[in-house]
Write an enzyme that holds these catalytic residues in place. Sequence first.
Site, short mmCIF file in Angstrom:
data_model
loop_
_atom_site.label_atom_id
_atom_site.label_comp_id
_atom_site.label_asym_id
_atom_site.label_seq_id
_atom_site.Cartn_x
_atom_site.Cartn_y
_atom_site.Cartn_z
N ASP A 180 -11.57 -1.21 7.99
CA ASP A 180 -11.03 -2.50 8.40
C ASP A 180 -12.08 -3.20 9.27
O ASP A 180 -11.89 -3.40 10.47
CB ASP A 180 -9.71 -2.30 9.17
CG ASP A 180 -8.64 -1.66 8.31
OD1 ASP A 180 -8.66 -1.85 7.07
OD2 ASP A 180 -7.79 -0.95 8.85
N ASP A 227 -6.58 0.57 -0.95
CA ASP A 227 -5.29 0.34 -0.30
C ASP A 227 -4.85 -1.09 -0.58
O ASP A 227 -4.93 -1.95 0.28
CB ASP A 227 -5.42 0.62 1.20
CG ASP A 227 -4.06 0.65 1.88
OD1 ASP A 227 -3.04 0.71 1.16
OD2 ASP A 227 -4.02 0.61 3.11
N LYS A 280 -1.80 -1.78 -1.93
CA LYS A 280 -0.32 -1.80 -1.78
C LYS A 280 0.32 -2.73 -2.83
O LYS A 280 0.97 -3.73 -2.49
CB LYS A 280 0.07 -2.24 -0.37
CG LYS A 280 -0.39 -1.26 0.71
CD LYS A 280 0.23 -1.60 2.04
CE LYS A 280 -0.20 -0.64 3.13
NZ LYS A 280 -1.61 -0.78 3.54
N LEU A 281 0.13 -2.38 -4.09
CA LEU A 281 0.66 -3.22 -5.16
C LEU A 281 2.20 -3.29 -5.07
O LEU A 281 2.86 -2.29 -4.81
CB LEU A 281 0.26 -2.66 -6.53
CG LEU A 281 -1.23 -2.44 -6.77
CD1 LEU A 281 -1.47 -2.01 -8.22
CD2 LEU A 281 -2.04 -3.68 -6.47
N HIS A 282 2.70 -4.46 -5.30
CA HIS A 282 4.16 -4.66 -5.25
C HIS A 282 4.47 -5.85 -6.15
O HIS A 282 4.36 -7.00 -5.74
CB HIS A 282 4.61 -4.95 -3.81
CG HIS A 282 6.08 -4.92 -3.64
ND1 HIS A 282 6.70 -5.06 -2.43
CD2 HIS A 282 7.09 -4.75 -4.54
CE1 HIS A 282 8.02 -4.98 -2.58
NE2 HIS A 282 8.27 -4.81 -3.85
N ASP A 283 4.81 -5.55 -7.41
CA ASP A 283 4.99 -6.65 -8.36
C ASP A 283 5.87 -6.17 -9.51
O ASP A 283 6.38 -5.05 -9.49
CB ASP A 283 3.60 -7.11 -8.85
CG ASP A 283 3.56 -8.61 -9.10
OD1 ASP A 283 4.48 -9.12 -9.79
OD2 ASP A 283 2.62 -9.28 -8.63
N ILE A 284 5.99 -7.00 -10.53
CA ILE A 284 6.79 -6.60 -11.69
C ILE A 284 6.03 -5.49 -12.43
O ILE A 284 4.81 -5.35 -12.29
CB ILE A 284 7.08 -7.80 -12.63
CG1 ILE A 284 5.78 -8.41 -13.14
CG2 ILE A 284 7.93 -8.83 -11.90
CD1 ILE A 284 5.99 -9.44 -14.25
N PRO A 285 6.76 -4.66 -13.21
CA PRO A 285 6.14 -3.47 -13.82
C PRO A 285 4.85 -3.74 -14.57
O PRO A 285 3.85 -3.04 -14.39
CB PRO A 285 7.24 -2.95 -14.75
CG PRO A 285 8.50 -3.37 -14.07
CD PRO A 285 8.22 -4.70 -13.46
N THR A 289 4.15 1.85 8.82
CA THR A 289 4.24 2.46 10.15
C THR A 289 4.34 1.42 11.26
O THR A 289 4.55 1.75 12.41
CB THR A 289 3.00 3.37 10.40
OG1 THR A 289 1.86 2.77 9.80
CG2 THR A 289 3.19 4.74 9.84
N ARG A 341 -3.48 8.31 16.55
CA ARG A 341 -4.21 7.90 17.74
C ARG A 341 -4.74 9.14 18.48
O ARG A 341 -4.07 10.17 18.51
CB ARG A 341 -3.29 7.13 18.70
CG ARG A 341 -2.88 5.75 18.15
CD ARG A 341 -4.06 4.79 18.12
NE ARG A 341 -3.69 3.48 17.57
CZ ARG A 341 -3.75 3.14 16.28
NH1 ARG A 341 -4.15 4.01 15.38
NH2 ARG A 341 -3.42 1.93 15.90
N GLN A 367 1.00 -0.61 15.66
CA GLN A 367 1.71 0.51 15.06
C GLN A 367 2.90 0.89 15.94
O GLN A 367 2.78 0.94 17.15
CB GLN A 367 0.78 1.73 14.91
CG GLN A 367 -0.46 1.49 14.07
CD GLN A 367 -0.17 1.51 12.57
OE1 GLN A 367 0.96 1.30 12.15
NE2 GLN A 367 -1.18 1.74 11.77
N GLY A 372 -8.24 4.26 11.46
CA GLY A 372 -9.06 3.06 11.50
C GLY A 372 -9.64 2.84 12.87
O GLY A 372 -10.70 3.35 13.23
N ARG A 373 -8.88 2.10 13.69
CA ARG A 373 -9.41 1.63 14.98
C ARG A 373 -9.88 2.74 15.90
O ARG A 373 -10.83 2.53 16.66
CB ARG A 373 -8.37 0.73 15.65
CG ARG A 373 -8.28 -0.62 14.96
CD ARG A 373 -7.04 -1.38 15.34
NE ARG A 373 -5.85 -0.84 14.69
CZ ARG A 373 -4.66 -1.42 14.73
NH1 ARG A 373 -4.50 -2.56 15.36
NH2 ARG A 373 -3.62 -0.88 14.10
O1 C5P Z 1 -6.38 1.15 12.95
P1 C5P Z 1 -5.31 2.06 12.43
O2 C5P Z 1 -5.69 3.53 12.53
O3 C5P Z 1 -3.94 1.76 12.99
O4 C5P Z 1 -5.28 1.72 10.87
C1 C5P Z 1 -4.37 2.29 9.98
C2 C5P Z 1 -4.73 1.91 8.58
O5 C5P Z 1 -3.73 2.47 7.71
C3 C5P Z 1 -4.77 0.41 8.30
O6 C5P Z 1 -5.82 0.18 7.37
C4 C5P Z 1 -3.42 0.12 7.65
O7 C5P Z 1 -3.51 -0.92 6.69
C5 C5P Z 1 -3.11 1.44 6.95
N1 C5P Z 1 -1.68 1.72 6.76
C6 C5P Z 1 -0.78 1.79 7.80
N2 C5P Z 1 0.54 2.05 7.56
C7 C5P Z 1 0.97 2.25 6.32
C8 C5P Z 1 0.07 2.20 5.25
C9 C5P Z 1 -1.27 1.94 5.52
O8 C5P Z 1 -1.19 1.64 8.95
N3 C5P Z 1 2.23 2.57 6.10
#
Ligand code: C5P
Length: 223
Positions: A9, A57, A59-64, A112, A173, A182, A202-203
Site C-alpha cells: 500500500d 487483492d 476483492k471482486l464483487h460483481d455478477i457471476p 477487519t 499489529r 482496523q 502493511g503499515r
Molecule cells: O496496514 P494494514 O496492516 O492494516 O493493512 C492491511 C491490508 O490488508 C490492507 O492492504 C487491506 O486492504 C487488507 N485487508 C484488510 N482487511 C480485510 C481484507 C484485506 O485489512 N478483510
Amino acid sequence: MAKLCIALDTNLQQALDLVGALRGYPLIFKVGYKLFINHHKVITDKVKETGFELFLDLKLHDIPNTVKEGVISARDLGADYLTIHISAGKEALKQAVEVKGKIKLLGVSLLTSLSEEDLLDLGICRDRESHVLELARLAVETGFDGIVCSGQEVTLLKERLQRPFLAVVPGIRLEGQPAEDQKRVISVEEALQRGADILVMGRSILRSENPVKRVEEILLMLA
Ligand code: C5P
C-alpha cells in the site's frame, strides 16, 4: 509454516524498491487497487520476476459472469492468490472456481475495519461470528482455497469448517502500534497461535524506518 504477505500500500517507487530490497526472502506481495489501477503490469511483473508470490487483492464483487472474467484475467496475469467477496453469492463463487486454474481463491468474509455497529448499519442482524462462519462455509464448500478473516475469527473457522483452508489474516499489529482504521487487530504471536496460515501486514512494515530489518524480525517469529 505460516507465510508473511506484505501489503504494497505504497506509491510505485516505494513498492519497486521494497520488492527489490527483499529479493530472496520467502514472501508474498499483495497488490491492491492503489497500485493496480495505474501501474498493474509494472508492479505485478516486478513481483513475479523477483521470484515472489503475487497476491492480487482486488476483492471482486460483481455478477457471476463478470467475476469469472476477472478470475481469468488474474490467472493470465500470473497471480497466485486472488480475493473475491463471498457476498457476491454462490453462483459467482462457483463460476470463479470453474476457471481458477492454479490461482488460490480467497473469500473475503467481513472486512477487519467493520465493527458490530457497522453490521447493523448494513442490515446484518446475526452476530459477527455467525455471519463470518456462514460466509466462510459457503466459500470453502464451493471450492475456495482460503478465507480472509480477522484474527479473532480464525479459531472458530478452524474448528467449525469441515474442509482444510488457508486462513488469511490482515489487521496485524506489533506491540504498541496503533490500530488506525482496523477495528479487530491482533498480534503476530496471537495470529499464529490461533492458526493463521498467511499473515497480511502493511503499515507495521511500511512505516518502519528499516522495513527489511522489520521483515526479518517478523520472519523469525514465523519460523
Ligand atoms: O496496514 P494494514 O496492516 O492494516 O493493512 C492491511 C491490508 O490488508 C490492507 O492492504 C487491506 O486492504 C487488507 N485487508 C484488510 N482487511 C480485510 C481484507 C484485506 O485489512 N478483510
